[in-house]
Enzyme design. Sequence first.
Site, short mmCIF file in Angstrom:
data_model
loop_
_atom_site.label_atom_id
_atom_site.label_comp_id
_atom_site.label_asym_id
_atom_site.label_seq_id
_atom_site.Cartn_x
_atom_site.Cartn_y
_atom_site.Cartn_z
N CYS A 2 -6.90 5.41 -4.87
CA CYS A 2 -5.57 5.58 -4.20
C CYS A 2 -5.16 4.29 -3.53
O CYS A 2 -3.96 3.93 -3.68
CB CYS A 2 -5.61 6.77 -3.34
SG CYS A 2 -3.91 7.42 -3.28
N LYS A 605 -0.28 10.70 -1.43
CA LYS A 605 1.22 10.18 -0.97
C LYS A 605 1.78 9.83 -2.22
O LYS A 605 3.10 10.32 -2.55
CB LYS A 605 1.09 9.07 0.02
CG LYS A 605 2.60 8.89 0.58
CD LYS A 605 3.27 10.20 1.17
CE LYS A 605 4.72 9.82 1.69
NZ LYS A 605 5.26 10.96 2.26
#
Length: 610
Positions: A2, A605
């Site tokens: 990520c 996110k």
Amino acid sequence: MCGIVGYVGQKKATDILVEGLSKLEYRGYDSAGVAVLEDNKIKAEKHKGRLANLEGMLNENPIEGGIGIGHTRWATHGEPSDVNSHPHLNNKETIAVVHNGIIENYNELRNWLMEKGYEFKSETDTEVIPNLVDFYYKGDLLDAVMEATKHMEGSYAIGVICNDEPEKLVAVRKDSPLIVGLGEKEYFIASDIPAVLNHTREVYLLEDKEFVVLTNDGVTLFDEEKNPVEKEVYHITWNVDAAEKGGYEDFMLKEINEQPKAIKDTMTSRIMEEKEVTLDDISITKEYLDNVDRVYIVACGTAYHAGVIGKYAIEKLVRIPVEVDIASEFRYRDAVITDKTLIIVLSQSGETADTLAVLRDGQAKGARVLAVTNVVGSSVSREANDVLYTWAGPEIAVASTKAYVTQLIAMYTLALHFAELKGSKSVEEIEEIKKAMLELPEKVEEILKNTDLIKEFAVKASTEKDLYFLGRGMDYGVAMEGSLKLKEISYIHSEAYAGGELKHGPIALIEKDIPVISLLTQRELMDKMISNVQEVVTRGANVLGVCFKGDMEESKRKMFEGLIEIPETLSLLSPVLSVVPLQLFSYYVAKAKGFDVDKPRNLAKSVTVE
């Protein structure tokens, strides 16, 4: 995926890497690691779990050196574990790689490399990259990375270091975000801006298949043919403090409370009484709109829910047929797209993989694509034909709040702009909506000051296993968002249903004391929603209602366990207000359960893989 951070400079690399990764924690992750060149040899440390675990190990076993790469991983291939964590090294441990994205042909590459004698320790797709770079390495790391990427299919942002060239860091991106930070005799790579903000405000925004070489002497950019690339430096204007908690217990609570300002900022210079809507980055004309025969609104997650509201607004004000779809579904359903099609894509980050794919596919088929995004310089903003920015500021909590309400404002603004161009609504009607929009920030502030009833109902609901949301029309769109928020951060099973669908199955789920949240802000549908509330109350449900002040008759109040009365506005604009109690409700439920509201489990996110 990520989070990626890389550093070249005179400071201790591990300190910079860990600090940078901490600024990317909001993206979600399950493990973290770093690799640093110390005395011309790669030393790596990586662990499953929180960044604090890695930091503790680095305190016990310090790694010196001024060049390194770091990564927080969110598992896509292989379970969360130490061995599957990044960075990954080649067999000889002379090359280290961090990677965001998915290598789609990794099985073929893995098998081919195994035939060449390479061995693999992990279950990840990433481990093929350092071994592939090693196979092609002939004394020039950039050449080896370039050759390796020619054989890699899929999406990637990668950072690479090598024992044999200890002064160098090489990076490249394709369909996964990567920036280059330009400091004072120190240079950075990162998957997002917050990772470098403490050190520089000057960055390069890499395009697909652009390569970068970082050394202590500076930064050099190349295209895939190894031609030098000249790029404009992008200056970051937003404040570092915007990415900090600023006295709030959590980012999510801070961002909920920032919504009045975010709404106002997104309207500033665009929505003004007695003036036409001003959208500088959109060049759509009346002639173009008159030729449009359909609009598709495409997004994922919370942005999709904003798109649902956008559909109502555009159809009501502009009288053009609108479909709204989930990006990961839309791109595979062979939708009818022509040069008369307008596609509106929504993405908070501007990097959502499926949404980007829709943008590119749509343009290839002749459609015009308008992007609504919160990130200047993101892939979506650079590739779309037109861009409308939501000025929400950095949103750190994984569960979106202020980005969602500013997406709503953006959709209303677009609808008004199109209505003005087409003349589909009278000047008086448009002015009424503008006036009501300008009053929204103050009305959101009023809701934020009155949270006692929301907290009370949230604490009671925190012990439940199921909870349902009901609504009709625009309220149904808001119900979907409220349900998603609750699932995301409290892990309580929740569903949203259109009120009229209750009798078609969902009412079988209603039993004694089950909590239900009912939205009742669409006045033309109020009587029908009251009937739906009566149906679930009769079967034992405890109902929390959300309506405008003064709308609920005294005789009907007794049906509700609680009634949240929000300031009155136009029914068209009610989602901006009615969603706020639902955000707060989800927040207080999660807090009552003791969960981390900013970093919920299993979520990221920015979803930059498909």
